[in-house]
Design an enzyme around this catalytic site. Structure first.
Site, short mmCIF file in Angstrom:
data_model
loop_
_atom_site.label_atom_id
_atom_site.label_comp_id
_atom_site.label_asym_id
_atom_site.label_seq_id
_atom_site.Cartn_x
_atom_site.Cartn_y
_atom_site.Cartn_z
N SER A 126 2.44 -3.54 -11.12
CA SER A 126 3.02 -3.98 -12.34
C SER A 126 4.05 -2.98 -12.69
O SER A 126 4.09 -1.89 -12.47
CB SER A 126 1.88 -4.15 -13.54
OG SER A 126 0.85 -4.70 -13.04
N GLU A 241 -10.03 -8.05 -5.77
CA GLU A 241 -10.10 -7.18 -6.81
C GLU A 241 -11.01 -8.23 -7.96
O GLU A 241 -10.66 -9.34 -8.06
CB GLU A 241 -8.73 -7.07 -7.46
CG GLU A 241 -8.58 -6.11 -8.39
CD GLU A 241 -7.23 -5.87 -9.18
OE1 GLU A 241 -6.28 -6.63 -8.86
OE2 GLU A 241 -7.21 -5.02 -9.97
C1 LIG Z 1 -7.58 -2.80 -17.25
C2 LIG Z 1 -6.32 -3.06 -16.49
C3 LIG Z 1 -6.01 -2.37 -15.31
C4 LIG Z 1 -4.99 -2.59 -14.68
N1 LIG Z 1 -4.50 -1.98 -13.35
C5 LIG Z 1 -3.58 -1.99 -12.79
C6 LIG Z 1 -3.32 -1.20 -11.81
O1 LIG Z 1 -3.93 -0.25 -11.42
N2 LIG Z 1 -2.06 -1.36 -11.06
C7 LIG Z 1 -1.27 -2.29 -11.39
O2 LIG Z 1 -0.15 -2.40 -10.86
N3 LIG Z 1 -1.25 -3.03 -12.73
C8 LIG Z 1 -2.69 -2.95 -13.45
N4 LIG Z 1 -2.83 -3.62 -14.57
C9 LIG Z 1 -1.88 -4.57 -15.21
C10 LIG Z 1 -2.09 -6.05 -14.94
O3 LIG Z 1 -1.98 -6.44 -13.73
C11 LIG Z 1 -0.92 -6.61 -15.87
O4 LIG Z 1 -1.16 -6.32 -17.30
C12 LIG Z 1 -1.03 -8.01 -15.56
O5 LIG Z 1 -0.48 -8.70 -14.34
C13 LIG Z 1 -0.25 -8.81 -16.98
O6 LIG Z 1 1.14 -8.27 -16.75
P1 LIG Z 1 1.86 -7.94 -18.19
O7 LIG Z 1 0.88 -6.98 -18.93
O8 LIG Z 1 3.28 -7.28 -17.83
O9 LIG Z 1 1.90 -9.03 -19.09
P2 LIG Z 1 2.99 -10.24 -19.00
O10 LIG Z 1 3.13 -10.56 -17.92
O11 LIG Z 1 4.20 -9.60 -19.94
O12 LIG Z 1 2.41 -11.26 -19.83
C14 LIG Z 1 2.39 -11.30 -21.62
C15 LIG Z 1 1.70 -12.42 -21.66
O13 LIG Z 1 2.29 -13.72 -21.64
C16 LIG Z 1 1.67 -14.61 -20.54
N5 LIG Z 1 2.34 -15.36 -19.78
C17 LIG Z 1 3.41 -14.63 -18.65
N6 LIG Z 1 3.97 -15.43 -18.03
C18 LIG Z 1 3.43 -16.65 -18.15
C19 LIG Z 1 3.70 -17.90 -17.76
N7 LIG Z 1 4.56 -18.09 -16.65
N8 LIG Z 1 2.83 -18.89 -17.95
C20 LIG Z 1 2.21 -18.83 -19.12
N9 LIG Z 1 1.88 -17.73 -19.80
C21 LIG Z 1 2.57 -16.52 -19.21
C22 LIG Z 1 0.59 -13.72 -20.12
O14 LIG Z 1 -0.56 -14.72 -19.56
C23 LIG Z 1 0.14 -12.92 -21.23
O15 LIG Z 1 -0.52 -13.52 -22.13
C24 LIG Z 1 -3.99 -3.51 -15.34
C25 LIG Z 1 -4.20 -4.05 -16.39
C26 LIG Z 1 -5.36 -4.08 -17.12
C27 LIG Z 1 -5.57 -4.60 -18.38
#
Ligand SMILES: Cc1cc2nc3c(=O)[nH]c(=O)nc-3n(C[C@H](O)[C@H](O)[C@H](O)COP(=O)(O)OP(=O)(O)OC[C@H]3O[C@@H](n4cnc5c(N)ncnc54)[C@H](O)[C@@H]3O)c2cc1C
Length: 376
Positions: A126, A241
């Site tokens: 991410s 995962e």
């Molecule tokens: C406990 C935990 C552990 C994690 N560990 C890791 C790790 O080790 N390595 C790593 O790389 N990442 C990690 N992550 C990150 C995780 O993969 C991301 O938080 C996740 O993929 C969502 O991305 P974002 O936070 O950028 O949210 P965003 O993508 O910005 O999304 C924000 C909101 O918009 C919604 N949204 C976005 N796009 C769309 C769409 N096209 N249609 C409808 N809704 C949409 C999403 O569902 C969400 O509600 C971790 C996250 C958590 C919570």
């Protein structure tokens, strides 16, 4: 379908129970990610499990694994949860990606350290502008002779602060469109130019970091698979995962449910008719999840590719979050004000609908690939 242990599985389960009886007590308390001490205790627990032969059960024996069927991972996690032990190290998804795609030389070089828990790994996918839209990531790994030079930023990297290596998804082919331009690299976290900055969560957990890469040199031999194969490897990894091998999750929910039932049954907690019915409903959910996971493990193995993984994740999330809502309502205000453990678990359950792909994204996959609906 028969879900009972065969003789070899029953023997493994009995041996594990005996080992837990002898060794769990010294590791039971104080693990977690809230302080340097609790992290050290967690890593010590992982090393103890590895030394006893309980890490990498379904990974090849040639690289430090044990070459057993995936169901053994399920038995391990189920027994740990039932005994109230800390979880096993969360490395199955990383180990399977390396084992299934890396060169023989790279596997021999890095897998024994990972599976022996002598080295800690993290997952660098991410970015601030690329979470759900992972294919839009902008961290680059530019080929330069016998090395790649990495520049960019990752975020929400679990365990980065104490990791030795990172499995990094980066853009190596800037000329190619999105998914096709990505590759997977093993990056040494002690390299010059790697800068980790801690992120502290509302629950008190210090598990996350932002990771900055500034002209970080990575040997070309650390490329996992082929150049441009990064997306395929990433999807393979996500299938593990929280795949069905993670039976411990269900076991842990079973414990939470049993404790809530005891609280209500013995009158320690007052529950009106509505709350009792919600607890009954949560019990049905946990039971359905338990059978779903057991069936998946018997039929599909430890990973859950494609839409099946989205179904697993949506179901698990719904069951877990619903159970914790009931537990929270049963406890009332004391839930927030009382012992930190259950409240931290509740907060953690909220993260379930985000990591490994959010709820919304999983629903879209199910809508399009399972139900065959057109894109909205
Ligand atoms: C406990 C935990 C552990 C994690 N560990 C890791 C790790 O080790 N390595 C790593 O790389 N990442 C990690 N992550 C990150 C995780 O993969 C991301 O938080 C996740 O993929 C969502 O991305 P974002 O936070 O950028 O949210 P965003 O993508 O910005 O999304 C924000 C909101 O918009 C919604 N949204 C976005 N796009 C769309 C769409 N096209 N249609 C409808 N809704 C949409 C999403 O569902 C969400 O509600 C971790 C996250 C958590 C919570």
């Amino acid at each position: 379908m028969n879900f009972a242990d065969d003789p070899a599985e029953a023997g493994f389960r009995a041996g594990l129970r005996a080992w837990l009886r002898d060794h769990l007590d010294e590791h039971r308390e104080g693990t977690g990610y809230e302080s340097a001490e609790s992290v050290e205790r967690t890593l010590r627990w992982h090393r103890a499990l590895a030394e006893a032969g309980y890490v990498g059960l379904s990974l090849p024996a040639a690289y430090g694994g044990h070459g057993l069927p995936d169901v053994y991972e399920g038995i391990l996690n189920e027994e740990l949860a039932t005994a109230g032990a800390p979880a096993s190290p969360p490395i199955g998804h990383i180990a399977h990606a390396v084992a299934d795609f890396a060169s023989e030389e790279l596997k021999a070089r890095v897998l024994p350290g990972l599976l022996g828990c002598a080295e800690v790994w993290c997952q660098g996918f991410s970015e601030p502008g690329a979470g759900s839209d992972l294919a839009g990531l902008t961290t680059t790994a530019t080929a330069d002779g016998d090395r790649f030079v990495v520049n960019g930023q990752k975020i929400w990297t679990s365990g980065a602060m104490w990791s030795d290596r990172c499995l990094l998804l980066a853009r190596t082919e800037p000329g190619l469109a999105r998914h096709r331009g990505l590759s997977m690299l093993v990056v040494d976290m002690r390299s010059a130019g790697v800068d980790c900055r801690e992120i502290v969560l509302a629950s008190g957990s210090r598990e996350f970091a932002e990771v900055f890469f500034d002209d970080v040199s990575v040997p070309a031999a650390n490329l996992v698979g082929e150049r441009g194969q990064g997306w395929r490897i990433a999807m393979h990894m996500l299938a593990y995962e929280r795949g069905p091998a993670d039976m411990g999750w269900v076991g842990r929910l079973g414990r939470v449910l049993a404790e809530a039932r005891e609280d209500v049954r013995t009158g320690r907690v007052a529950a009106d008719a509505g709350l009792r019915l919600r607890l009954a409903e949560a019990a049905v959910d946990v039971e359905v999840l338990r059978w779903h996971v057991a069936r998946s493990l018997a039929g599909r193995g430890g990973g859950s590719d494609g839409a099946a993984g989205s179904v697993d994740k949506l179901l698990t999330t719904r069951v877990e979050q619903n159970l914790y809502r009931v537990v929270s309502d049963l406890a009332g205000p004391s839930f927030v004000l009382g012992a930190p453990g259950p409240f931290a678990d509740y907060l953690w359950s909220r993260a379930q609908s985000i990591y490994g792909g959010t709820q919304q994204i999983q629903r879209q996959i199910v809508a399009q690939r399972v139900l065959g609906l057109p894109r909205a």
